[in-house]
Motif scaffolding. Structure first.
Motif, PDB file in Angstrom:
ATOM      1  N   PRO A   1       0.814  -1.204   0.000  1.00 26.74           N
ATOM      2  CA  PRO A   1       0.000   0.000   0.000  1.00 26.74           C
ATOM      3  C   PRO A   1       0.850   1.258   0.000  1.00 26.74           C
ATOM      4  CG  PRO A   1      -0.850  -1.604   1.549  1.00 26.74           C
ATOM      5  CD  PRO A   1       0.456  -2.137   1.054  1.00 26.74           C
ATOM      6  N   GLY A   2       0.578   2.077  -0.996  1.00 26.96           N
ATOM      7  CA  GLY A   2       1.242   3.371  -1.033  1.00 26.96           C
ATOM      8  C   GLY A   2       2.648   3.341  -1.572  1.00 26.96           C
ATOM      9  N   ALA A   3       3.168   2.175  -1.887  1.00 26.09           N
ATOM     10  CA  ALA A   3       4.553   2.126  -2.368  1.00 26.09           C
ATOM     11  C   ALA A   3       4.623   2.642  -3.783  1.00 26.09           C
ATOM     12  CB  ALA A   3       5.074   0.692  -2.312  1.00 26.09           C
TER      13      ALA A   3
ATOM     14  N   TRP B   1       3.585  16.530  -5.457  1.00 30.92           N
ATOM     15  CA  TRP B   1       3.157  15.489  -4.522  1.00 30.92           C
ATOM     16  C   TRP B   1       3.151  15.979  -3.079  1.00 30.92           C
ATOM     17  CZ3 TRP B   1       7.118  15.188  -8.063  1.00 30.92           C
ATOM     18  CH2 TRP B   1       8.413  15.413  -7.582  1.00 30.92           C
TER      19      TRP B   1
ATOM     20  N   TYR C   1       2.553   8.606  -6.440  1.00 28.74           N
ATOM     21  CA  TYR C   1       3.206   8.638  -5.131  1.00 28.74           C
ATOM     22  C   TYR C   1       2.207   8.662  -3.977  1.00 28.74           C
ATOM     23  CZ  TYR C   1       6.572  10.260  -8.526  1.00 28.74           C
ATOM     24  OH  TYR C   1       7.340  10.366  -9.636  1.00 28.74           O
TER      25      TYR C   1
ATOM     26  N   GLU D   1      -0.299   7.373  -1.350  1.00 29.39           N
ATOM     27  CA  GLU D   1      -0.543   6.095  -0.691  1.00 29.39           C
ATOM     28  C   GLU D   1      -1.962   5.629  -0.968  1.00 29.39           C
ATOM     29  OE1 GLU D   1       0.312   6.194   3.430  1.00 29.39           O
ATOM     30  OE2 GLU D   1       2.481   6.377   3.151  1.00 29.39           O
ATOM     31  N   ALA D   2      -2.144   4.308  -0.961  1.00 31.97           N
ATOM     32  CA  ALA D   2      -3.444   3.741  -1.301  1.00 31.97           C
ATOM     33  C   ALA D   2      -4.542   4.260  -0.389  1.00 31.97           C
ATOM     34  CB  ALA D   2      -3.382   2.211  -1.233  1.00 31.97           C
TER      35      ALA D   2
ATOM     36  N   ARG E   1      -5.368   7.830  -1.278  1.00 31.64           N
ATOM     37  CA  ARG E   1      -6.120   7.885  -2.527  1.00 31.64           C
ATOM     38  C   ARG E   1      -7.581   7.501  -2.279  1.00 31.64           C
ATOM     39  NH1 ARG E   1      -4.205   8.139  -7.591  1.00 31.64           N
ATOM     40  NH2 ARG E   1      -2.095   7.649  -6.893  1.00 31.64           N
TER      41      ARG E   1
ATOM     42  N   TRP F   1      -9.127   1.229  -3.672  1.00 33.32           N
ATOM     43  CA  TRP F   1      -7.879   1.613  -3.006  1.00 33.32           C
ATOM     44  C   TRP F   1      -7.909   1.289  -1.518  1.00 33.32           C
ATOM     45  CZ3 TRP F   1      -3.808   1.967  -5.741  1.00 33.32           C
ATOM     46  CH2 TRP F   1      -3.883   2.375  -7.065  1.00 33.32           C
TER      47      TRP F   1
ATOM     48  N   ALA G   1      -5.163  -1.020   0.348  1.00 27.76           N
ATOM     49  CA  ALA G   1      -4.461  -0.565   1.549  1.00 27.76           C
ATOM     50  C   ALA G   1      -4.717  -1.468   2.752  1.00 27.76           C
ATOM     51  CB  ALA G   1      -4.895   0.865   1.888  1.00 27.76           C
TER      52      ALA G   1
END
Length: 998
Positions: free
Chosen positions: A380-382, A614, A650, A652-653, A656, A686, A690
């Motif tokens: 998640p978020g990577a 970002w 960029y 993160e899930a 988002r 999302w 996550a």
């Protein structure tokens, strides 16, 4: 189970069995009923029982059993055709088509027998005078099955050219087959055009649009019409889920999941139907099912999940790789049997091609609960890995890697942490390389950044290395970063103590010219961040003024140092932007959201201008929240869209998901349900990515379901809402969300005709709402549940629910709800044996409640509404009395009942007249109903007078219905009502004139 004593009871029993779910139990009952029919000694009873047996076998997994009863029926026809009535004669010829398809799907039936049967069918159809259309359709199926494309095209053309008659398949089934061939030949757009009337509901049958929805999935994906594909999956799977005979369509839905990144949902579908792995009654659909099982299992293996436990044939546990091997062997063995029978390799080739398909969409969110297999999902978020300037596989130059890492860190680009990690790895691998202290300091510094809250010691180590490298200012900045990490862990006082010395020293160094602005700004920023943590953790919305003042002073000190000195230094420009964001937060805490919004907007703009969009995301999200709070929905929407745009890859899930969910609420609030649903769908996706499916994901599904309901997409909404309910809890999401979801789901199920389930959902929601202080929702849900119970045929339960709703409406002082519950109970009572008196009493009570409420009302508007309710009650009372006139009663009794009904209709007309033009449609409807009663009573003059009264009411409309806008709205429905009323009045007038002449 009713006893079979005569032909009528047999027919009732067959009708009851026909309503049961598909499966072995229904088939076994049909076999019993055939034995009962034989005992009656009536040939037609046996014929009908055999026909019933054929039908239930055809709509089950035991299709292979059809041949024996059909052979017996055909023999009976050949021996004594006079035993067959018109319906059974038609049915016998109709079922020829089932036999053709049934033989084709059974590899043990020789192809020569299939061809012989096709000839027999053509001969018998010709003798019976039927068109060749059904015969050519059957021939097309044979040719397509064996892969004879030339013959299939000829038969297809002849099929379409032949006349439709009573033996032709229903429009829906024909269109399915025609569209299937277009898709098979690679003409996807043409296939969807052929299927359109079925998909739009113009043509339906027992198996349509079920199979068309399933068949359309891959063509839609291949045409990149993914939103439609998602909708067809949700809508179509709901239709086939409970139908045992639809294994082939079910396989299409599993295939869709395997090709759209929804492997987890595909596994759920397999788990729902374990018998599909082993049912032998329809080998062709078993082959289709096993082929997509292979596809799904091999997709899981590609994702690194070969060892994952998966649902499979009962009796043992299966891993993905084991099930893939088992299913492949069984499928290819089945395909080989078909090919041996057919003398071709076509079936095996199609099966192998289906197993070897590649995903058509990397990931298509469905909105329903199904977590992606762990190794298939990115962390998640990577962010995506940054491409190295020089690939390590080509012996990269260490100096080049260091330069690139320095560039990324100096400009605050993503992946700087990874770049310095690559430098560290390469330095360890190459013998004799000793990095300079500055480089080792950067490595330690970025390692600390990657460690997050655990990075304090690494920052301290970096400080030592910076000092060794001769940069005391950066060493102090690293110590300030270490102190801030402690503040993040909740050690704020310790962090302030730790930053005090670096703060004093860096100011002294800067004053003496021994360090630069960036290093001093680093320490001042660390201290300001720590003081902001104290603001964040202060209790209550309004923070102590001294805490706010100290934080603000620290931020302004930072800005005084940096502002105007950033130049091309990205880091310094970012300090300025972050400083303004801190001031925005402080303004908000001080009770000045307007200033906070302005400063957040400024900070976001500065990050964007610096080339760091970002970093703007957090502040645009905060700005959206403040704009929402201030009622500026346009700015809230703009900020949310900007945050999603600037976050790019960029974000993160979970972030988002939150942004999409907020945007869904804002867009939905201005009535854009379709776009709102898209954002809610993204939010659910999302959130699942996550790992927040049970919390944020469930809420997103709740919202998505609501937006789908607003669009009337009932089947899709039902799937999503049922998925949401699996994880929604009163503790996490509030009981209001649970009730609303149940309520929406009840509405969906009601629209889909699933009335018993709709009642259950509404009763569950009502039970929760029963404990709420305000009881309006409880009353409404009880009333809706009663409606569903009545529509499900559960009259006793419906009456009890209406009575309960009525009590609640009375307690709330809602006379309209009370009156409507009484009227509904009256109609229910009328449908029960000897319920006429009870129905009359309930309608009488409804009239009395209206009158009593009118006398007690002290508001003109309320009185007008009560008058209208009274008019509708008189109208319904009249309708009820007219329907209660028993056909077997004596003439005087019927006449008395109709007179009473006419009296109620006349009352309704008088009430609606008093309401004026606002009630013109209600008045004319009652007038026409009264007119027809006049004709029933033999009073043509009175009927004609009522017809003329309706025509006068719409005289202004003339022949131009557009002027119906004068009735209040000019809607198309107004026009239709005017036309319908005028047409009925003309019809009534004509009937009255004819009655006069007799």
């Amino acid at each position: 189970m009713s006893e079979i004593t005569d032909f009528d009871s047999l027919r009732r029993a067959m009708a009851e069995n026909g309503e049961q779910p598909e499966g072995p139990a229904r088939n076994a009952r049909a076999e019993q009923l055939l034995l009962e029919a034989e005992r009656l000694g009536i040939p037609l009873a046996v014929i009908e029982a055999l026909g019933h047996q054929l039908k239930v076998y055809n709509y089950s997994s035991e299709k292979a059993k059809m041949f024996v009863p059909f052979a017996r029926l055909l023999r009976m026809w050949d021996e004594r055709p006079e035993d067959f009535d018109e319906y059974e004669t038609h049915s016998l010829h109709w079922v020829f088509k089932w036999m053709s398809a049934g033989m084709l799907d059974q590899p043990h039936v020789p192809l020569a027998s299939v061809e012989k049967w096709l000839g027999e069918m053509e001969h018998r159809y010709r003798l019976a005078g039927h068109s060749a259309r059904a015969v050519r359709s059957a021939e097309f199926s044979v040719a397509a099955h064996v892969g004879d494309v030339e013959r299939a095209e000829r038969a297809f053309t002849a099929w379409l050219a032949a006349d439709r008659d009573t033996m032709a398949d229903c429009h829906a089934c024909e269109l399915h087959g025609q569209g299937w061939w277009q898709a098979e030949r690679g003409r996807d757009a043409e296939a969807l055009a052929v299927w359109a009337p079925v998909l739009e509901g113009e043509y339906t049958c027992a198996h349509e649009p079920h199979t068309v929805l399933a068949s359309s999935l891959l063509p839609l994906l291949r045409l990149s019409r993914v939103e439609e594909a998602r909708a067809h999956h949700l809508r179509g799977f709901r239709l086939v889920r409970s139908m045992e005979s639809m294994r082939g369509a079910y396989a299409d839905h599993v295939e869709f999941c395997a090709l759209t990144g929804n492997e987890a949902r595909g596994l759920e579908l397999l788990a729902e139907r374990p018998a599909y792995f082993t049912d032998e009654g329809h080998p062709h659909s078993k082959l289709e099912f096993l082929s997509v099982v292979v596809l799904l299992m091999e997709r899981l293996s590609e994702l690194g999940l070969a060892g994952q436990r998966v649902p499979g044939p009962a009796g043992r546990e299966w891993t993905a790789v084991e099930l893939a091997g088992h299913a492949r062997a069984e499928a290819l063995a089945l395909a080989a049997r078909f090919d041996e029978r057919n003398g071709t390799s076509y079936v095996s080739g199609r099966a192998r091609a289906r197993m070897a398909q590649r995903p058509l969409v990397e990931r298509l969110p469905l909105g329903v609960r199904a977590a992606r297999p762990a190794s298939a999902a990115a962390a998640p978020g990577a962010p995506d890995p940054a491409p190295a300037v020089v690939q390590e596989a080509v012996e990269p130059d260490l100096a080049v890697l260091i330069a690139e890492a320095q560039r990324l860190s100096d400009t605050l680009q993503p992946h700087a942490v990874e770049a310095w990690a690559r430098v560290a790895r390469l330095a360890e691998e190459v013998e004799g390389v000793e990095l300079e202290a500055r480089d080792r300091a950067e490595i330690a510094d970025h390692e600390a950044i990657g460690l997050g809250p655990e990075g304090a010691e690494a920052f301290e180590h970096a400080a030592e290395l910076y000092a060794q490298a001769g940069d005391p200012g950066e060493a102090l900045a690293a110590r300030a970063r270490a102190a801030y990490v402690r503040a993040l862990a909740g050690e704020i006082d310790e962090a302030l103590a730790a930053v005090a010395e670096p703060y004093d020293r860096v100011l002294a160094l800067y004053a003496e010219g021994d360090t630069e602005v960036p290093q001093a700004a680093g320490v001042l920023m660390g201290r300001a961040r720590i003081l902001m943590r104290r603001v964040h953790e202060a209790e209550g919305e309004m923070v102590d003024e001294a805490v706010l003042a100290e934080a603000e002073a620290a931020v302004r000190e930072l800005l005084a140092l940096v502002d105007g000195r950033a130049g091309n230094d990205v880091r310094l420009a970012a300090r300025v932007a972050e400083g303004h964001a801190m001031l925005a937060e402080l303004a908000t805490h001080s009770g000045n959201p307007e200033a906070g919004a302005e400063l957040f907007a400024r900070a976001a703009a500065e990050f964007i201008e610096t080339g760091l969009p970002w970093f703007a995301v957090e502040y645009e999200a905060r700005l959206a929240g403040l704009a929402h709070q201030l009622g500026d929905m346009r700015e809230a929407e703009r900020a949310l869209r900007a945050a999603l745009e600037h976050g790019g890859p960029y974000l993160e899930a979970v972030g988002r998901a939150q942004l999409h969910l907020q945007l869904a609420e804002v867009v939905g609030g201005r009535g854009e349900a379709e776009e709102a649903a898209e954002h809610a769908l993204e939010a659910a996706h999302w959130a699942d990515e996550a790992g927040a499916g049970p919390t944020l994901g469930a809420w997103a599904r709740h919202q998505l379901g609501g937006f789908l309901v607003r669009q009337g997409r009932w089947a899709e909404a039902a799937e999503v809402l049922e998925s949401a309910l699996a994880e929604l809890t009163a503790e996490t999401h509030g009981d209001g969300a649970v009730v609303q979801t149940q309520w929406w789901l009840g509405d969906c199920l009601s629209e889909l005709g699933e009335h018993r389930d709709a009642a259950e959902r509404r009763l569950q929601a009502a039970e929760i709402a029963r404990h709420w202080p305000e009881q309006h929702d409880h009353a409404t849900l009880a009333h809706l549940a009663a409606e569903s119970l009545g529509q499900a045929g559960l009259r006793t339960e419906a009456d009890q629910a209406y009575a309960r709703a009525g009590e609640l409406w009375r307690g709330l002082g809602n006379v309209h709800g009370l009156v409507r519950s009484l009227r509904a109970r009256a109609w229910l009572a009328l449908r029960t044996e000897d319920g006429t008196d009870a129905a009359r009493d309930l309608m009488t009570r409804a009239v009395e409640e209206c009158a009593d409420a009118f006398d007690a009302a002290d508001d003109d508007e309320a009185r007008l509404r009560l008058v209208a309710e009274l008019g509708h009650t008189h109208r319904q009372f009249g309708d009820l009395l007219a329907r209660s006139a028993a056909e077997d009663a004596d003439d005087d009794s019927i006449r008395a009942t109709l007179d009473e009904a006419l009296s109620q209709m006349a009352e309704a007309v008088a009430v609606f007249v008093a309401l004026g033009e606002d009630a013109v449609h209600a008045r004319t409807g009652a007038e026409l109903a009264a007119g027809w009663l006049e004709t029933d009573l033999g009073r043509p003059a009175a009927a004609a007078a009522r017809a003329r009264a309706v025509l006068r009411a719409y005289a202004y409309a003339g022949d131009d219905a557009d002027t119906a806008a004068d009735l209040g709205g000019g809607e198309e429905t107004e026009d239709e009502t005017v036309r319908a009323r005028r047409a009925e009045a003309e019809q009534l007038l004509h009937a009255a004139e004819e009655q006069k002449d007799r």
